[in-house]
Each structure stands twice: as C-alpha cells, then as structure tokens.
Design an enzyme around this catalytic site. Sequence first.
Site, mmCIF file in Angstrom:
data_model
loop_
_atom_site.group_PDB
_atom_site.id
_atom_site.type_symbol
_atom_site.label_atom_id
_atom_site.label_comp_id
_atom_site.label_asym_id
_atom_site.label_seq_id
_atom_site.Cartn_x
_atom_site.Cartn_y
_atom_site.Cartn_z
ATOM 1 N N THR A 1 20.343 -6.474 -28.197
ATOM 2 C CA THR A 1 21.351 -7.052 -29.104
ATOM 3 C C THR A 1 21.554 -6.182 -30.342
ATOM 4 O OG1 THR A 1 21.160 -9.341 -28.385
ATOM 5 C CG2 THR A 1 21.771 -8.992 -30.676
ATOM 6 N N ASP B 1 -3.346 -13.260 -38.979
ATOM 7 C CA ASP B 1 -2.203 -12.559 -39.563
ATOM 8 C C ASP B 1 -1.216 -12.104 -38.486
ATOM 9 O OD1 ASP B 1 -0.701 -11.573 -41.600
ATOM 10 O OD2 ASP B 1 -2.230 -10.196 -42.366
ATOM 11 N N HIS C 1 2.001 -6.768 -40.288
ATOM 12 C CA HIS C 1 2.685 -7.534 -41.347
ATOM 13 C C HIS C 1 2.987 -6.666 -42.576
ATOM 14 C CE1 HIS C 1 2.561 -11.811 -43.319
ATOM 15 N NE2 HIS C 1 3.675 -11.177 -43.571
ATOM 16 N N ILE D 1 23.231 -16.920 -41.802
ATOM 17 C CA ILE D 1 24.050 -16.251 -42.824
ATOM 18 C C ILE D 1 25.514 -16.193 -42.379
ATOM 19 C CG2 ILE D 1 24.361 -14.129 -44.149
ATOM 20 C CD1 ILE D 1 21.340 -13.552 -43.621
ATOM 21 N N LYS E 1 16.829 -2.779 -36.269
ATOM 22 C CA LYS E 1 17.870 -2.803 -37.304
ATOM 23 C C LYS E 1 18.045 -1.393 -37.895
ATOM 24 C CE LYS E 1 19.944 -5.836 -38.797
ATOM 25 N NZ LYS E 1 21.224 -6.493 -38.399
ATOM 26 N N THR F 1 19.168 -5.246 -43.183
ATOM 27 C CA THR F 1 18.037 -5.857 -43.883
ATOM 28 C C THR F 1 17.261 -4.820 -44.694
ATOM 29 O OG1 THR F 1 15.856 -6.811 -43.447
ATOM 30 C CG2 THR F 1 16.801 -5.565 -41.678
ATOM 31 N N ASP F 2 16.549 -5.291 -45.703
ATOM 32 C CA ASP F 2 15.679 -4.387 -46.469
ATOM 33 C C ASP F 2 14.439 -3.985 -45.669
ATOM 34 O OD1 ASP F 2 14.288 -6.813 -46.512
ATOM 35 O OD2 ASP F 2 13.941 -6.816 -48.675
ATOM 36 N N GLU F 3 14.203 -4.686 -44.528
ATOM 37 C CA GLU F 3 12.973 -4.401 -43.763
ATOM 38 C C GLU F 3 12.986 -3.003 -43.141
ATOM 39 O OE1 GLU F 3 11.466 -7.744 -41.523
ATOM 40 O OE2 GLU F 3 12.507 -9.159 -42.821
ATOM 41 N N TYR G 1 11.550 -5.657 -34.844
ATOM 42 C CA TYR G 1 12.807 -6.121 -35.459
ATOM 43 C C TYR G 1 13.367 -5.065 -36.399
ATOM 44 C CZ TYR G 1 15.758 -8.428 -38.978
ATOM 45 O OH TYR G 1 16.773 -8.733 -39.853
HETATM 46 P P1 NAD Z 1 20.305 -15.840 -37.171
HETATM 47 O O1 NAD Z 1 19.229 -15.543 -36.196
HETATM 48 O O2 NAD Z 1 20.298 -17.139 -37.912
HETATM 49 O O3 NAD Z 1 21.721 -15.747 -36.464
HETATM 50 C C1 NAD Z 1 22.064 -14.727 -35.568
HETATM 51 C C2 NAD Z 1 23.323 -15.139 -34.835
HETATM 52 O O4 NAD Z 1 23.654 -14.091 -33.904
HETATM 53 C C3 NAD Z 1 23.159 -16.414 -33.999
HETATM 54 O O5 NAD Z 1 24.268 -17.260 -34.195
HETATM 55 C C4 NAD Z 1 23.109 -15.903 -32.560
HETATM 56 O O6 NAD Z 1 23.622 -16.832 -31.615
HETATM 57 C C5 NAD Z 1 23.965 -14.651 -32.648
HETATM 58 N N1 NAD Z 1 23.631 -13.671 -31.590
HETATM 59 C C6 NAD Z 1 22.378 -13.246 -31.258
HETATM 60 N N2 NAD Z 1 22.454 -12.383 -30.229
HETATM 61 C C7 NAD Z 1 23.782 -12.246 -29.944
HETATM 62 C C8 NAD Z 1 24.503 -11.484 -28.978
HETATM 63 N N3 NAD Z 1 23.856 -10.694 -28.100
HETATM 64 N N4 NAD Z 1 25.843 -11.576 -28.953
HETATM 65 C C9 NAD Z 1 26.502 -12.380 -29.834
HETATM 66 N N5 NAD Z 1 25.876 -13.140 -30.748
HETATM 67 C C10 NAD Z 1 24.532 -13.069 -30.802
HETATM 68 O O7 NAD Z 1 20.292 -14.613 -38.181
HETATM 69 P P2 NAD Z 1 20.590 -14.567 -39.745
HETATM 70 O O8 NAD Z 1 19.335 -14.837 -40.468
HETATM 71 O O9 NAD Z 1 21.805 -15.336 -40.048
HETATM 72 O O10 NAD Z 1 20.893 -13.006 -39.918
HETATM 73 C C11 NAD Z 1 22.220 -12.495 -39.757
HETATM 74 C C12 NAD Z 1 22.211 -10.998 -39.995
HETATM 75 O O11 NAD Z 1 21.744 -10.722 -41.319
HETATM 76 C C13 NAD Z 1 21.292 -10.236 -39.046
HETATM 77 O O12 NAD Z 1 21.944 -9.042 -38.694
HETATM 78 C C14 NAD Z 1 20.039 -9.967 -39.877
HETATM 79 O O13 NAD Z 1 19.416 -8.774 -39.453
HETATM 80 C C15 NAD Z 1 20.640 -9.826 -41.256
HETATM 81 N N6 NAD Z 1 19.735 -10.184 -42.374
HETATM 82 C C16 NAD Z 1 19.076 -11.400 -42.367
HETATM 83 C C17 NAD Z 1 18.267 -11.742 -43.449
HETATM 84 C C18 NAD Z 1 17.561 -13.078 -43.512
HETATM 85 O O14 NAD Z 1 16.773 -13.309 -44.435
HETATM 86 N N7 NAD Z 1 17.820 -13.994 -42.609
HETATM 87 C C19 NAD Z 1 18.104 -10.847 -44.513
HETATM 88 C C20 NAD Z 1 18.789 -9.625 -44.478
HETATM 89 C C21 NAD Z 1 19.598 -9.314 -43.410
HETATM 90 P P1 TYD Z 2 9.804 -14.858 -42.410
HETATM 91 O O1 TYD Z 2 10.545 -16.036 -42.931
HETATM 92 O O2 TYD Z 2 9.480 -14.792 -40.958
HETATM 93 O O3 TYD Z 2 10.628 -13.569 -42.882
HETATM 94 P P2 TYD Z 2 10.222 -11.978 -42.786
HETATM 95 O O4 TYD Z 2 9.005 -11.803 -42.007
HETATM 96 O O5 TYD Z 2 11.418 -11.399 -42.101
HETATM 97 O O6 TYD Z 2 10.070 -11.545 -44.204
HETATM 98 O O7 TYD Z 2 8.428 -14.742 -43.205
HETATM 99 C C1 TYD Z 2 8.405 -14.645 -44.619
HETATM 100 C C2 TYD Z 2 6.961 -14.432 -45.023
HETATM 101 O O8 TYD Z 2 6.208 -15.616 -44.706
HETATM 102 C C3 TYD Z 2 6.279 -13.301 -44.278
HETATM 103 O O9 TYD Z 2 5.364 -12.639 -45.150
HETATM 104 C C4 TYD Z 2 5.509 -13.993 -43.178
HETATM 105 C C5 TYD Z 2 5.131 -15.317 -43.814
HETATM 106 N N1 TYD Z 2 5.004 -16.449 -42.852
HETATM 107 C C6 TYD Z 2 3.826 -17.198 -42.801
HETATM 108 O O10 TYD Z 2 2.863 -16.968 -43.551
HETATM 109 N N2 TYD Z 2 3.738 -18.212 -41.888
HETATM 110 C C7 TYD Z 2 4.765 -18.498 -41.026
HETATM 111 O O11 TYD Z 2 4.606 -19.424 -40.199
HETATM 112 C C8 TYD Z 2 5.967 -17.742 -41.117
HETATM 113 C C9 TYD Z 2 7.127 -18.020 -40.201
HETATM 114 C C10 TYD Z 2 6.045 -16.717 -42.047
#
Ligand code: NAD
Ligand code: TYD
Length: 354
Positions: free
Chosen positions: A102, A287, A291, A14, A161, A132-134, A157
Amino acid sequence: MKKKILITGGAGFIGSHVVRRFIKKYPDYLIYNLDKLTYAGNLHNLDDVSDAENYQFIKGDIVDAPFINQLFNEYQFDGVIHLAAESHVDRSITNPLEFIMTNVVGTVNLLNASKTIWKDSFQGKLFYHVSTDEVYGSLGEMGLFTETTSYDPQSPYSASKASSDHFVRAYNNTYGIPVVISNCSNNYGANQFPEKLIPLFINNIKENRSLPVYGDGKYTRDWLWVEDHAAAIDQIYHEGEVGETYNIGGVNEWQNIDLIKLLCQIMDKKLGRDEGTSVQLIEYIKDRPGHDRRYAIDASKIERELGWKPSLKFEEGLEKTIDWYLDNEEWLSNITSGDYKNYYNDQYGKGAHV
Ligand code: NAD
Ligand code: TYD
C-alpha cells in the site's frame, strides 16, 4: 470547470478531517474520496457530509494499477492529496509486506497515473504526499527534526513511508511532476482507530481494562490535534511551494507515561471516579521491537513561510477528544468487535507481558 481533487484514504482518521474541511470550505471543488475501507477506513466518519453535492466516495485499492489508471483517465483529477496508507507501527512489525504494497507500490501507482493524465501540461496540477516524521528515525534527548534531517527509518512502517517519500521526490526530479510533501508528528483527535495510544487508552480506561505501556514508558512523542493537521494540509496544498517539504508538529512533547497519567486524571473526573482510580490500570509490558525513543518536530519553516501554527493547547484538545469518544460510544463499539478483538488478543495477549 470545477477543480477535481482526489483525496486518498479519506475514510481514515486524518483523511476524514481533510475531506470534511475541503467539502465545506471549497464548494467550487469536486472532492473525490478514494478508499479501500480496510479495518481503519470507516465511512461513518463522514456521515455528516456524505450527501454534499461536491463530494463522491469511490471504493478502491491504490495497489490495483489497472483500476487506478482507469480511474484517473475517467475523472482527469487536477490534484491529488494522498493519505491512504497502512499506518500502525505494531501491525507493520507483524506484516511488513502489506505496508510495502500500500505505502510504496500504491503511491507509485498514483504517481504513474498522475504522470499519464498530466502529460500535456503540469499547469495547475499538484500531487500532495502526506507523510510522517517517523521517516527521520529516532532522536536522542536533544534536537528536533528539520526538513533537512537525513532519513533514518527504523520500523517497517517508517521504512515504507520513507520509500514513498523518495519516490515522490524522484518523480518530481525525473518527470517534473509538481509535488509537495509534508511530514507530520503524532496526531490525536476524533475518529482515530483505537489501536493508537490515545484512543486505545481512552477506551481501556472506560472499560476498566489494563493500560499496556511499552517498555519504561519514557518514550516521547510530539502530539498535534488532527484538525490542526488538516488546516496545515489545506494551507500547504494552496500556498506551499512546489517541490518543497514542510514539517508539521505540535511543539508539544510528552513522555508516554506523563500523557497516560494526564489521561487517567481527566477520565477519572469525566467518569465520576475517585482521583487515582484509573492510574492503577497501568501495566508495563514488553517493549515494542525497535521502538523509536523520541520524535520532535521543528515546525518553524511552515510557520515562517505559510503562517501556520497549532491552534489548540494540548490539554484542551485532549479533553475535546475524550468527550468525543465518550459521546460516540456507538462509533467505538462498531469497530471494537470482530477483527479488532483478534488483533487485540494477538497484540496484548499472553507473551506481551514482562
Ligand atoms: P488510518 O490508518 O486511520 O487511515 C488510512 C486510510 O487509508 C483508511 O481509511 C484505509 O481504509 C485507507 N487505505 C489503506 N490501504 C489502502 C489501499 N490499499 N487503498 C486505498 N485505501 C487504503 O491512517 P491515518 O492515521 O489517518 O494516516 C493518514 C496518513 O497520514 C498516512 O499516510 C500516515 O502515514 C500519515 N500520518 C499519520 C499520522 C498519525 O499520527 N496518524 C502522523 C503523520 C502522518
Ligand atoms: P502509537 O500511537 O502507536 O504511535 P507511533 O508509534 O506511531 O508513535 O504509539 C505512541 C507511543 O505510545 C509509542 O511510543 C508507543 C506507545 N504505546 C504504548 O506504550 N502502548 C500501546 O499499547 C500503544 C499502542 C502505544
């Protein structure tokens, strides 16, 4: 004086979309991208903008307090958009401590450094925490997460958060730091590390590898295109009210198994396979512990107050995303070697199967 904005985690999924958007849209800002470059961080995500005059990359760890204090002192940032995090639930189950370091300690280090450099005046300053919504836990069949839903995190996780969100609010309440928080649903799109459901399954379908579905596959997520999330972050950063929280979501709930079948269908077409080929790769596996059954966001506040809403239909976004992964084989092959292979074997090898 140009505004200096620090974006943490800008080499990640992101973060890279946020960095690109800010570099292009705000030539009058100086954008600093601070990233440790963990397995999830990849500077190639930003190849197209890395030479921009208003951009600088800084490699560093947010857990390293002396480094962070020195960095803030040197650059005197006006704003922080904090995305750096450990972000994968499965990894948090294996190694919770890294998530605490982190996501919690790193966030508090950034808050402390902001407090110090902004001590004379908070005027024009903002600490934006991307969450995150989690943190809200798991929903039953009905209902939506609103900004006032009680926190009830269920995984290491989401607990980390949730803790970071509490610290951000506590620093606002105790020290007056201007903060804003957003809690977003699951993102998908280009540049997502292939440990998360959608890119993992696109890659596995392409490679004819099995598709590991956790449990009964009826877990539900609300999917949002990453560029819509970046647009929401931009809008909240500029127009959001200090001290407020905004939920961001796609109004787009899918049970995993339905989403996976749709992916298989589109991929069969794209790869010129007979209809019904890829769906045979589905394999139900043990599972994920703890979850969460269902996430779904009520995004009416951000729509009402800031006029933001998702721009793209899911089917369209998914197709764009698949095209991106098929067109960027090198990006994918660069990260699916080495460490990724070890991770994959640990996560999906013997013992994962029912
Ligand atoms: P990502 O894992 O793709 O990227 C995380 C980045 O943070 C990486 O570039 C990593 O190198 C950097 N990082 C990790 N530890 C670090 C540290 N100690 N110091 C400096 N940099 C560090 O994550 P993402 O999916 O892009 O998520 C970004 C943010 O958005 C997170 O805070 C996550 O909780 C939040 N978020 C993600 C989602 C999703 O669906 N991916 C949804 C809602 C919120
Ligand atoms: P994920 O992309 O890990 O996001 P989050 O757990 O943060 O929502 O997983 C999305 C959904 O897909 C979650 O219900 C777990 C499921 N999942 C699988 O069934 N198999 C997989 O290998 C992975 C990575 C996720």
